[in-house]
Design an enzyme around this catalytic site. Structure first.
Site, short mmCIF file in Angstrom:
data_model
loop_
_atom_site.label_atom_id
_atom_site.label_comp_id
_atom_site.label_asym_id
_atom_site.label_seq_id
_atom_site.Cartn_x
_atom_site.Cartn_y
_atom_site.Cartn_z
N CYS A 111 0.82 -1.23 0.00
CA CYS A 111 0.00 0.00 0.00
C CYS A 111 0.85 1.27 0.00
CB CYS A 111 -0.90 -0.01 1.23
SG CYS A 111 -1.63 -1.60 1.49
N HIS A 245 -3.02 7.11 2.96
CA HIS A 245 -3.54 5.86 2.38
C HIS A 245 -4.92 5.59 2.98
CE1 HIS A 245 -4.11 1.76 1.30
NE2 HIS A 245 -3.64 1.23 2.42
N ASN A 275 -10.23 -0.02 0.29
CA ASN A 275 -8.78 0.08 0.32
C ASN A 275 -8.24 -0.41 -1.02
OD1 ASN A 275 -6.06 -0.37 0.64
ND2 ASN A 275 -6.24 -1.19 2.72
O1 4VN Z 1 -12.78 -3.00 13.47
C1 4VN Z 1 -12.42 -4.15 13.13
O2 4VN Z 1 -12.75 -5.19 13.69
C2 4VN Z 1 -11.47 -4.27 11.96
C3 4VN Z 1 -10.07 -4.16 12.51
C4 4VN Z 1 -9.07 -4.36 11.41
N1 4VN Z 1 -9.31 -3.41 10.32
C5 4VN Z 1 -8.23 -2.97 9.64
C6 4VN Z 1 -6.95 -3.17 10.13
C7 4VN Z 1 -5.86 -2.72 9.39
C8 4VN Z 1 -6.08 -2.08 8.21
C9 4VN Z 1 -4.95 -1.61 7.40
C10 4VN Z 1 -4.69 -2.24 6.17
C11 4VN Z 1 -3.63 -1.82 5.39
C12 4VN Z 1 -3.34 -2.49 4.10
O3 4VN Z 1 -3.59 -1.58 3.08
C13 4VN Z 1 -2.83 -0.75 5.79
C14 4VN Z 1 -3.09 -0.12 7.01
C15 4VN Z 1 -4.15 -0.55 7.81
CL1 4VN Z 1 -4.48 0.23 9.31
C16 4VN Z 1 -7.37 -1.89 7.76
N2 4VN Z 1 -8.42 -2.33 8.49
C17 4VN Z 1 -10.65 -3.32 9.77
C18 4VN Z 1 -11.70 -3.18 10.89
#
Ligand code: 4VN
Length: 320
Positions: A111, A245, A275
């Protein structure tokens, strides 16, 4: 010699998949997805691969800049979902737009790909008075495990890019790239198996398909809030807008709070695209310019900040 952005463009597949559409195929729902990520819908390819999305961006940039393909000296594509290991996606783009004078290179930084590629490109333009295309594109829909509701709902497909040209005045004021390899297992995708007559494989026959995406969301989330905040807070005084990002809207909430900057300065479009990995900052930049929030040549100061698999992250301070 310096470099400046003279054109931007972005492209996403026409097919829109809403959270409600996902709740038809996964045990999930709009309320959970939107409250936890800020995503309402995403664009999902119905057959276009990463090079197809990048070619659309390249063609739009040539149209908008009035440049001919032969005016382009190099093409760098950032992607974690290249069409092939070889040829590079950049070469496929170069061939498709017939940019006969351009060398072509793929950059793999998940990313953070667009920020990594833009940093490399800026050094090339500054050192050699050349003109280059930097395009970030990902078809994340081919990488995710569509039976894993914890990741399948997060990602979308898209591409975005810029044309960089040499300039007398400085526009890219600083850029810093980082990596933390010991956390490489937090986000993995596309492992290809080693198969040959000499591999002492166990009885199970290794199929040739690539492994699907796996992510330790909690680890990445805390890594990002800590490391990104620490490395961007020193820029605060001079930033008109932050272009982070688009991984999760909660990240924008927490980083803005942590560095004591107004949330409104943090541009956001994750609700429309999910994303899109390397493409997200490039799409956000193009949309902000097309919506006239940002204007090339205005002197506005923006900070691009991307973070993700690797683990990698990087920041670029730009005076438009
Ligand atoms: O709330 C919840 O249970 C979930 C908890 C986990 N979540 C996440 C966690 C990490 C990411 C993420 C991914 C990348 C890769 O591009 C970079 C940066 C990040 Cl911070 C996106 N979402 C979704 C909701």
């Amino acid at each position: 010699q310096f470099a400046k952005i003279i054109a931007t463009a972005s492209y996403t597949p026409d097919n829109v998949v809403t959270n409600d559409d996902l709740s038809q195929i996964l045990d999930t729902n709009d309320e959970w997805i939107y409250s936890r990520t800020g995503i309402k819908e995403r664009h999902i390819s119905t057959g276009q691969d990463t090079s197809d999305l990048c070619i659309e961006v390249a063609k739009k940039m040539l149209d908008e800049s009035g440049l001919d393909a032969n005016d382009i000296d190099f093409i760098i594509v950032a992607s974690m979902t290249p069409d092939y290991q070889s040829p590079s996606t950049a070469c496929i783009v170069q061939g498709a737009i017939e940019a006969k004078n351009a060398w072509a290179l793929d950059v793999s930084a998940a990313c953070s790909g667009f920020v990594y590629a833009l940093t490399v490109a800026e050094k090339m333009v500054g050192a050699s008075n050349k003109r280059g295309m930097v395009i970030a594109g990902d078809v994340m829909s081919k990488a995710v495990d569509w039976s894993d509701r914890s990741t399948a709902v997060l990602f979308g497909d898209g591409a975005g890019g810029v044309i960089l040209e040499s300039s007398q005045e400085q526009h890219i004021l600083s850029s810093n790239l980082y990596a933390q390899g010991e956390k490489a297992n937090c986000l993995q995708s596309g492992k290809s198996p080693v198969t040959n007559p000499w591999v002492k494989s166990d009885s199970s026959s290794k199929e040739n398909s690539l492994e699907k995406l796996s992510m330790d969301g909690r680890q990445i989330f805390s890594f990002v809030v800590g490391n990104v905040s620490k490395t961007i807070k020193d820029y605060s005084e001079q930033i008109d807008y932050y272009l982070l990002h688009q991984a999760n809207a909660r990240i924008l909430d927490q980083v803005s709070k942590k560095i004591g900057q107004p949330r409104e300065k943090f541009l956001q479009n994750i609700e429309k695209y999910g994303n899109t990995s390397s493409a997200s900052v490039a799409i956000l930049l193009d949309e902000a310019i097309k919506n006239e929030i940002l204007t090339l040549g205005s002197g506005q100061q923006i900070l691009l900040s991307a973070f993700g698999g690797g683990l990698t992250w990087g920041n670029i301070l730009i005076k438009l």
